[in-house]
Design an enzyme around this catalytic site. Sequence first.
Site, mmCIF file in Angstrom:
data_model
loop_
_atom_site.group_PDB
_atom_site.id
_atom_site.type_symbol
_atom_site.label_atom_id
_atom_site.label_comp_id
_atom_site.label_asym_id
_atom_site.label_seq_id
_atom_site.Cartn_x
_atom_site.Cartn_y
_atom_site.Cartn_z
ATOM 1 N N GLY A 68 0.989 -0.975 -0.214
ATOM 2 C CA GLY A 68 -0.087 0.063 0.277
ATOM 3 C C GLY A 68 0.192 0.938 0.046
ATOM 4 C CG HIS A 69 0.761 3.244 -2.514
ATOM 5 N ND1 HIS A 69 2.451 3.278 -3.142
ATOM 6 C CD2 HIS A 69 0.614 2.177 -3.048
ATOM 7 C CE1 HIS A 69 1.748 3.014 -4.347
ATOM 8 N NE2 HIS A 69 1.532 1.779 -3.864
ATOM 9 C CB SER A 71 0.774 11.084 3.666
ATOM 10 O OG SER A 71 1.535 10.481 4.824
ATOM 11 C CB CYS A 72 5.768 9.115 5.127
ATOM 12 S SG CYS A 72 5.723 10.608 5.933
ATOM 13 C CB THR A 74 5.385 2.501 -0.956
ATOM 14 O OG1 THR A 74 7.092 2.440 -1.267
ATOM 15 C CG2 THR A 74 4.663 3.964 -2.293
ATOM 16 C CG ASP A 182 -2.568 10.029 11.768
ATOM 17 O OD1 ASP A 182 -3.614 10.125 11.555
ATOM 18 O OD2 ASP A 182 -1.413 9.566 10.546
HETATM 19 N N1 LIG Z 1 4.218 -3.916 8.896
HETATM 20 C C1 LIG Z 1 2.678 -3.848 7.826
HETATM 21 N N2 LIG Z 1 2.011 -4.940 7.578
HETATM 22 C C2 LIG Z 1 1.376 -4.795 6.319
HETATM 23 N N3 LIG Z 1 1.004 -3.956 5.842
HETATM 24 C C3 LIG Z 1 1.381 -3.331 6.664
HETATM 25 C C4 LIG Z 1 2.673 -2.425 7.152
HETATM 26 N N4 LIG Z 1 2.154 -1.273 7.988
HETATM 27 C C5 LIG Z 1 2.194 -0.950 7.229
HETATM 28 N N5 LIG Z 1 0.897 -1.668 6.274
HETATM 29 C C6 LIG Z 1 0.058 -0.797 5.396
HETATM 30 O O1 LIG Z 1 0.213 -0.557 4.258
HETATM 31 C C7 LIG Z 1 -0.265 0.794 3.738
HETATM 32 C C8 LIG Z 1 0.946 2.500 4.077
HETATM 33 O O2 LIG Z 1 0.981 2.617 5.019
HETATM 34 P P1 LIG Z 1 1.652 3.714 5.603
HETATM 35 O O3 LIG Z 1 1.554 3.575 7.277
HETATM 36 O O4 LIG Z 1 2.546 3.993 4.283
HETATM 37 O O5 LIG Z 1 0.462 4.657 5.534
HETATM 38 P P2 LIG Z 1 -1.050 4.904 5.451
HETATM 39 O O6 LIG Z 1 -1.222 4.261 7.215
HETATM 40 O O7 LIG Z 1 -2.170 4.605 5.091
HETATM 41 O O8 LIG Z 1 -1.288 6.630 5.218
HETATM 42 P P3 LIG Z 1 -0.723 7.505 6.385
HETATM 43 O O9 LIG Z 1 0.170 7.098 5.835
HETATM 44 O O10 LIG Z 1 -0.974 8.992 4.706
HETATM 45 O O11 LIG Z 1 -1.801 8.188 7.548
HETATM 46 C C9 LIG Z 1 -1.381 0.157 4.383
HETATM 47 O O12 LIG Z 1 -2.379 0.253 4.133
HETATM 48 C C10 LIG Z 1 -1.014 0.038 5.656
HETATM 49 O O13 LIG Z 1 -1.616 -0.535 6.336
#
Ligand SMILES: Nc1ncnc2c1ncn2[C@@H]1O[C@H](COP(=O)(O)OP(=O)(O)OP(=O)(O)O)[C@@H](O)[C@H]1O
Length: 334
Positions: A68-69, A71-72, A74, A182
């Site tokens: 997934g992606h 704001s900071c 991918t 957050d």
């Molecule tokens: N350790 C992990 N295992 C599986 N999926 C993850 C993990 N960390 C993050 N993700 C998934 O990756 C995606 C991107 O996560 P990220 O933390 O970069 O952004 P976000 O929380 O979706 O958005 P923002 O940072 O803008 O609040 C999300 O769908 C998140 O659930």
Amino acid sequence: MDRDFGLGGLSDPSFSIPEPVPHPSSRDNDYNVHQLLEQAIKNSGVLSLQGNKQKADIKDLIFIEDIGHGSCGTVGKCSYKGVIMAVKIMPRTKNSYEMSRILMDLDVICLSFDCPYIVRCFGYFITPTDVRVCMECMATCLDRLLIHIRQPIPERIIGKLSISIIKALHYLKTKHQIMHRDVKPSNILLDWSGVIKLCDFGIAGRLIESRAHSKQAGCPLYMGPERLDPSNTNSYDIRSDVWSLGLTLVELATGQYPYAGSEFEMLAKIVHGEPPRLRPGNFTPEFCDLVEKCLQREPNLRPNYNELLQHPFILFHEQQETDVEEWFADVMGV
Ligand SMILES: Nc1ncnc2c1ncn2[C@@H]1O[C@H](COP(=O)(O)OP(=O)(O)OP(=O)(O)O)[C@@H](O)[C@H]1O
């Protein structure tokens, strides 16, 4: 606060940086970010796998698929010598605000190596162009889960989930004087064995005398009214995260975000309207009460984490043997 960046012990324990002043000039901020980056680079390229810390070569990190992606950056599923991990790739930037988000995320996840309710970090790589954080790979986050299952999450599952998230937030507050800022369904992750963990610490805030002073961004739709009200210039505390938790629980329990309309209208309702409540007929009185307590407009009326951990809803679900793994497999059809 001591900065570790070392997954519990790799870095020099005598190293510490001064607490940032509440309103640093941008030059001070650039300086702090530079110092933090220099410190983080020292532990770059070390992975902690199955209890062993080892020097790792970034070339052994094999990309499998996109997760997934944000704001900071991918997040991708990768394999490192057969170990599956989620790797968050965040481009390095000259913008000191963006860079401080990346470093905060890295710092908190490394500091929290001993908390079972926070997503585990194996280590990280800092290259000239990006920062890659290697984490345990979870199955999904709760906002995606809601979209996938197209139904609310049952109260008995929310009971278990609430315990993990409150304990994660309590750990950050008591052990590291940090608030998350957050809390929302997309920052709560679930793995295939039904374990629930908190992630994404980019905008977490350091507490000075238990209060956060900077107005870092978060997702406004989950912010407590006191953080949205422009006339309120005061600092705020962990009770703002308690509001976000309450809103998150309503969304999970009903299957939808509790406010409707344009973003402007929703924010106006958060600041001026009646806070959302759970419908008593559909949920236990204990669950309705917990949500009502979290979603008090006046922050001082909301419970702190110790009080939440003693709430009858939480105490009841701590006693229950709820099989989150089985429920998850069932709703995912596996
Ligand atoms: N350790 C992990 N295992 C599986 N999926 C993850 C993990 N960390 C993050 N993700 C998934 O990756 C995606 C991107 O996560 P990220 O933390 O970069 O952004 P976000 O929380 O979706 O958005 P923002 O940072 O803008 O609040 C999300 O769908 C998140 O659930």
